[in-house]
Design a protein around this motif. Sequence first.
Motif, PDB file in Angstrom:
ATOM      1  N   LEU A 134      29.619  41.191  42.532  1.00 50.57           N
ATOM      2  CA  LEU A 134      30.616  42.208  42.227  1.00 50.57           C
ATOM      3  C   LEU A 134      29.927  43.561  42.182  1.00 50.57           C
ATOM      4  N   LYS A 135      30.487  44.527  42.899  1.00 53.54           N
ATOM      5  CA  LYS A 135      29.985  45.900  42.854  1.00 53.54           C
ATOM      6  C   LYS A 135      31.124  46.776  42.385  1.00 53.54           C
ATOM      7  N   ARG A 136      30.869  47.528  41.321  1.00 51.93           N
ATOM      8  CA  ARG A 136      31.902  48.422  40.806  1.00 51.93           C
ATOM      9  C   ARG A 136      31.390  49.848  40.764  1.00 51.93           C
ATOM     10  N   LEU A 137      32.186  50.743  41.320  1.00 50.18           N
ATOM     11  CA  LEU A 137      31.946  52.175  41.224  1.00 50.18           C
ATOM     12  C   LEU A 137      33.297  52.809  40.942  1.00 50.18           C
ATOM     13  N   GLY A 138      33.444  53.390  39.771  1.00 54.58           N
ATOM     14  CA  GLY A 138      34.726  53.970  39.384  1.00 54.58           C
ATOM     15  C   GLY A 138      35.763  52.889  39.196  1.00 54.58           C
ATOM     16  N   ASN A 139      36.891  53.031  39.861  1.00 56.55           N
ATOM     17  CA  ASN A 139      37.982  52.065  39.716  1.00 56.55           C
ATOM     18  C   ASN A 139      38.084  51.096  40.883  1.00 56.55           C
ATOM     19  N   VAL A 140      37.004  50.923  41.614  1.00 56.14           N
ATOM     20  CA  VAL A 140      37.006  50.007  42.754  1.00 56.14           C
ATOM     21  C   VAL A 140      35.950  48.931  42.527  1.00 56.14           C
ATOM     22  N   VAL A 141      36.361  47.681  42.673  1.00 55.07           N
ATOM     23  CA  VAL A 141      35.435  46.551  42.561  1.00 55.07           C
ATOM     24  C   VAL A 141      35.448  45.808  43.883  1.00 55.07           C
ATOM     25  N   ASP A 142      34.284  45.726  44.527  1.00 57.42           N
ATOM     26  CA  ASP A 142      34.119  44.943  45.754  1.00 57.42           C
ATOM     27  C   ASP A 142      33.480  43.618  45.366  1.00 57.42           C
ATOM     28  N   VAL A 143      34.085  42.513  45.811  1.00 62.10           N
ATOM     29  CA  VAL A 143      33.596  41.182  45.464  1.00 62.10           C
ATOM     30  C   VAL A 143      33.309  40.417  46.746  1.00 62.10           C
ATOM     31  N   VAL A 144      32.098  39.830  46.806  1.00 66.35           N
ATOM     32  CA  VAL A 144      31.745  38.932  47.889  1.00 66.35           C
ATOM     33  C   VAL A 144      31.525  37.561  47.257  1.00 66.35           C
ATOM     34  N   CYS A 145      32.359  36.605  47.646  1.00 61.44           N
ATOM     35  CA  CYS A 145      32.316  35.257  47.085  1.00 61.44           C
ATOM     36  C   CYS A 145      32.383  34.260  48.227  1.00 61.44           C
ATOM     37  N   GLY A 146      31.373  33.436  48.351  1.00 63.38           N
ATOM     38  CA  GLY A 146      31.390  32.410  49.388  1.00 63.38           C
ATOM     39  C   GLY A 146      31.548  32.981  50.793  1.00 63.38           C
ATOM     40  N   GLY A 147      30.951  34.131  51.041  1.00 59.67           N
ATOM     41  CA  GLY A 147      31.026  34.742  52.362  1.00 59.67           C
ATOM     42  C   GLY A 147      32.298  35.539  52.607  1.00 59.67           C
ATOM     43  N   LYS A 148      33.242  35.489  51.687  1.00 62.60           N
ATOM     44  CA  LYS A 148      34.483  36.243  51.821  1.00 62.60           C
ATOM     45  C   LYS A 148      34.416  37.497  50.958  1.00 62.60           C
ATOM     46  N   SER A 149      34.908  38.600  51.512  1.00 64.04           N
ATOM     47  CA  SER A 149      34.872  39.870  50.814  1.00 64.04           C
ATOM     48  C   SER A 149      36.278  40.307  50.432  1.00 64.04           C
ATOM     49  N   LYS A 150      36.416  40.886  49.218  1.00 60.59           N
ATOM     50  CA  LYS A 150      37.715  41.363  48.771  1.00 60.59           C
ATOM     51  C   LYS A 150      37.498  42.589  47.876  1.00 60.59           C
ATOM     52  N   THR A 151      38.396  43.555  48.002  1.00 57.88           N
ATOM     53  CA  THR A 151      38.317  44.775  47.205  1.00 57.88           C
ATOM     54  C   THR A 151      39.501  44.827  46.256  1.00 57.88           C
ATOM     55  N   TYR A 152      39.225  45.190  44.992  1.00 62.39           N
ATOM     56  CA  TYR A 152      40.248  45.301  43.959  1.00 62.39           C
ATOM     57  C   TYR A 152      40.269  46.749  43.461  1.00 62.39           C
ATOM     58  N   SER A 153      41.454  47.297  43.324  1.00 63.29           N
ATOM     59  CA  SER A 153      41.623  48.635  42.786  1.00 63.29           C
ATOM     60  C   SER A 153      42.120  48.510  41.355  1.00 63.29           C
ATOM     61  N   LEU A 154      41.362  49.058  40.435  1.00 62.00           N
ATOM     62  CA  LEU A 154      41.701  48.941  39.020  1.00 62.00           C
ATOM     63  C   LEU A 154      42.463  50.186  38.573  1.00 62.00           C
ATOM     64  N   PRO A 155      43.322  50.097  37.613  1.00 60.26           N
ATOM     65  CA  PRO A 155      43.616  48.943  36.777  1.00 60.26           C
ATOM     66  C   PRO A 155      44.644  47.973  37.370  1.00 60.26           C
ATOM     67  N   CYS A 156      45.307  48.362  38.454  1.00 65.50           N
ATOM     68  CA  CYS A 156      46.368  47.509  39.024  1.00 65.50           C
ATOM     69  C   CYS A 156      45.864  46.127  39.441  1.00 65.50           C
ATOM     70  N   GLY A 157      44.658  46.035  39.955  1.00 64.80           N
ATOM     71  CA  GLY A 157      44.138  44.772  40.461  1.00 64.80           C
ATOM     72  C   GLY A 157      43.372  43.953  39.449  1.00 64.80           C
ATOM     73  N   GLN A 158      43.414  44.351  38.171  1.00 60.61           N
ATOM     74  CA  GLN A 158      42.619  43.655  37.156  1.00 60.61           C
ATOM     75  C   GLN A 158      43.042  42.197  36.989  1.00 60.61           C
ATOM     76  N   TYR A 159      44.356  41.924  36.940  1.00 62.59           N
ATOM     77  CA  TYR A 159      44.812  40.531  36.795  1.00 62.59           C
ATOM     78  C   TYR A 159      44.326  39.685  37.967  1.00 62.59           C
ATOM     79  N   GLU A 160      44.489  40.211  39.153  1.00 59.69           N
ATOM     80  CA  GLU A 160      44.089  39.457  40.344  1.00 59.69           C
ATOM     81  C   GLU A 160      42.582  39.204  40.351  1.00 59.69           C
TER      82      GLU A 160
END
Length: 187
Positions: free
Chosen positions: A76-102
């Motif tokens: 997990l890489k977080r800078l500001g309100n953006v969290v980039d996650v690489v899990c099992g070779g798959k990448s996904k970006t979450y925008s906080l606070p809206c994406g916190q539940y997900e």
Amino acid sequence: MTIDSFTMIEGMWRGVYDLRPVTIICNPQNKQGKTTFLRGILYALGYPIPSTLNLHFERIEFTVTITKDNKEKCILKRLGNVVDVVCGGKSKTYSLPCGQYELHRDLFGIDNELLIDNLLGAYYFDQEKGWTLLNRGKVIGSIHFSIEDFLRGLSDRPCLEEYKKRQVVLREIDKYKQMLAVAEYQA
């Protein structure tokens, strides 16, 4: 889930910490960065944790490497309100606070919103207040904890809709109480 490593980068400064196999964070002296370190990890995991004095989390790049319960490694890489996650070779970006539940649903493997809302309070210990699970109320910053909601979430009964309806009714009651107070004041 276990936290394997933690990195903080601010400008030219870089702190890299290997937390395997077990790490105990301790120092008998105050003002050594223990609270900042723990808050930084929680912030990197997507929580809206407030910064400590003279430090601005929103300006720091955090990286956390974790191993999920299913042995899958995630970064997990977080800078500001953006969290980039690489899990099992798959990448996904979450925008906080809206994406916190997900984000937390994907990290912890939990679908229940009541449980996700109160998860931090179940494992966070504040140095002034102690374990939030025992003292209820505010966990840290604007994050609240409700033992009732936590237990409701653990029971995994499909009561989320009833809970939301109850919250609406409670807000309506509060509104009517305020109206009554204003009417009594005018009288």
